[in-house]
Design a protein around this motif. Structure first.
Motif, mmCIF file in Angstrom:
data_model
loop_
_atom_site.group_PDB
_atom_site.id
_atom_site.type_symbol
_atom_site.label_atom_id
_atom_site.label_comp_id
_atom_site.label_asym_id
_atom_site.label_seq_id
_atom_site.Cartn_x
_atom_site.Cartn_y
_atom_site.Cartn_z
ATOM 1 N N ASP A 105 0.832 -1.214 0.000
ATOM 2 C CA ASP A 105 0.000 0.000 0.000
ATOM 3 C C ASP A 105 0.859 1.255 0.000
ATOM 4 O OD1 ASP A 105 -2.314 -1.488 -0.007
ATOM 5 O OD2 ASP A 105 -2.504 -1.511 2.176
ATOM 6 N N ALA A 108 2.417 1.652 -3.384
ATOM 7 C CA ALA A 108 1.432 2.204 -4.326
ATOM 8 C C ALA A 108 1.293 3.711 -4.142
ATOM 9 C CB ALA A 108 0.089 1.512 -4.131
ATOM 10 N N SER A 109 1.326 4.159 -2.886
ATOM 11 C CA SER A 109 1.217 5.591 -2.617
ATOM 12 C C SER A 109 2.460 6.348 -3.102
ATOM 13 C CB SER A 109 1.007 5.829 -1.115
ATOM 14 O OG SER A 109 -0.268 5.386 -0.717
ATOM 15 N N ALA A 112 2.165 6.596 -6.781
ATOM 16 C CA ALA A 112 1.111 7.583 -7.047
ATOM 17 C C ALA A 112 1.628 8.997 -6.801
ATOM 18 C CB ALA A 112 -0.107 7.300 -6.176
ATOM 19 N N SER A 160 -2.381 7.122 -3.257
ATOM 20 C CA SER A 160 -3.008 6.138 -4.135
ATOM 21 C C SER A 160 -4.504 6.401 -4.315
ATOM 22 C CB SER A 160 -2.795 4.724 -3.583
ATOM 23 O OG SER A 160 -3.304 4.619 -2.261
ATOM 24 N N ARG A 161 -5.140 7.044 -3.332
ATOM 25 C CA ARG A 161 -6.576 7.336 -3.436
ATOM 26 C C ARG A 161 -6.860 8.295 -4.591
ATOM 27 N NH1 ARG A 161 -9.707 7.267 1.142
ATOM 28 N NH2 ARG A 161 -11.357 7.940 -0.293
ATOM 29 N N ILE A 163 -5.407 8.439 -7.421
ATOM 30 C CA ILE A 163 -5.241 7.825 -8.727
ATOM 31 C C ILE A 163 -6.523 7.119 -9.164
ATOM 32 C CG2 ILE A 163 -3.862 6.187 -10.061
ATOM 33 C CD1 ILE A 163 -2.379 8.698 -9.153
ATOM 34 N N THR A 164 -7.266 6.590 -8.202
ATOM 35 C CA THR A 164 -8.458 5.807 -8.535
ATOM 36 C C THR A 164 -9.764 6.564 -8.315
ATOM 37 O OG1 THR A 164 -8.446 4.863 -6.289
ATOM 38 C CG2 THR A 164 -7.275 3.650 -8.007
ATOM 39 N N ASP A 165 -9.771 7.576 -7.448
ATOM 40 C CA ASP A 165 -11.001 8.297 -7.129
ATOM 41 C C ASP A 165 -11.059 9.639 -7.869
ATOM 42 O OD1 ASP A 165 -11.391 6.187 -5.489
ATOM 43 O OD2 ASP A 165 -11.252 7.282 -3.602
#
Length: 272
Positions: A105, A108-109, A112, A160-161, A163-165
């Motif tokens: 995690d 990933a951050s 990101a 990472s939030r 990138i997807t939101d």
């Protein structure tokens, strides 16, 4: 033979991480932190003297901090420990595998965070809406983005939030920003008079940015069980820091002018 290799590897590790090396690493880490802290403080003082360049200064400071920590940490480890090439390759492979599972995690951050620096969906100083949080981006770090809400709460969000939101930026790196404010009047109100009052109040506000136009969207809406006319004003504030001050200023003054000019407001049939 395997046992001999293990013993040799342990001996190399012990030799690398001696007390002297650990002390140098600690001092070097403290120096990196102190440099980044000093740069941050200096940038704040510069933004006070050059408020129109605030966003650019904060963005440069964020990038400098990113480079300082990544390059400085790598140089510190290699310069102080000076590990053999074979050891670096073996240790790097083992650490990468371990971190890949244990810190996926965080990794990933970090990735990101790099994407945010280059893709730039928002910048330091932007007013953004993310999920149910709205506020100003105060820092973009290696792992997290920090956002200060209008209630002065500091919210930390993993990179990472983003990138997807979905995230919405209100000013996209500019000092000025559109402020949308709704006013409701009765169906029998003179809409031209009401619109003229709102526009006059906006353009005379000390917070208004008049190089961009004031516009309106007018429509009939239902409020509870009542019909009303909504006048939605779209005007620009000269600095995002004055967002709520600007909105409060025009709401108070428009309400007062509506009362003086007897502009009817929506009301229930029993109140007529």
């Amino acid at each position: 033979m395997n046992e001999g290799n293990i013993v040799n590897d342990l001996a190399v590790v012990v030799e690398l991480f001696n007390i002297y090396a650990l002390l140098l690493l600690f001092i070097g880490g403290f120096v990196l932190w102190a440099l980044n802290w000093g740069i941050s403080k200096a940038s704040l003082k510069i933004t006070e003297k050059l408020p129109t360049r605030r966003f650019l200064i904060l963005q440069i400071t964020t990038l400098i901090g990113f480079v300082l920590y990544t390059v400085g940490s790598a140089a510190l480890i290699i310069g102080v420990l000076q590990p053999p090439k074979e050891f670096m390759l073996a240790a790097g492979g083992s650490i990468a595998v371990a971190l890949g599972f244990a810190l996926k995690d965080i990794a990933a951050s970090l990735v990101a965070g790099l994407l945010l620096l280059f893709d730039r969906p928002f910048r330091v100083g932007d007013r953004v809406s993310f999920a149910d949080v709205y506020g100003e981006i105060v820092s973009i770090g290696l792992r997290t983005v920090r956002l200060q809400t209008l209630d002065d709460n500091l919210v930390t969000i993993p990179n990472s939030r983003f990138i997807t939101d979905v995230v919405a930026s209100g000013n996209s790196g500019e000092l000025d920003m559109m402020i949308v404010t709704d006013f409701h009047v009765g169906l029998d109100a003179d809409l031209e008079d009401a619109k003229a009052i709102i526009e006059e109040v906006i353009v005379t506000s000390r917070y208004a940015y008049l190089k961009k136009p004031v516009s309106f969207a007018i429509e009939e809406v239902e409020i509870g069980d009542m019909l009303a006319i909504r006048l939605r004003s779209k005007a620009y504030v000269l600095d995002v820091h004055y967002e709520k001050a600007f909105q409060s200023d025009i709401v108070v003054r428009v309400s007062k002018r509506f009362q003086e000019q007897q502009i009817p407001r929506p009301r229930r049939g029993s109140d007529a």
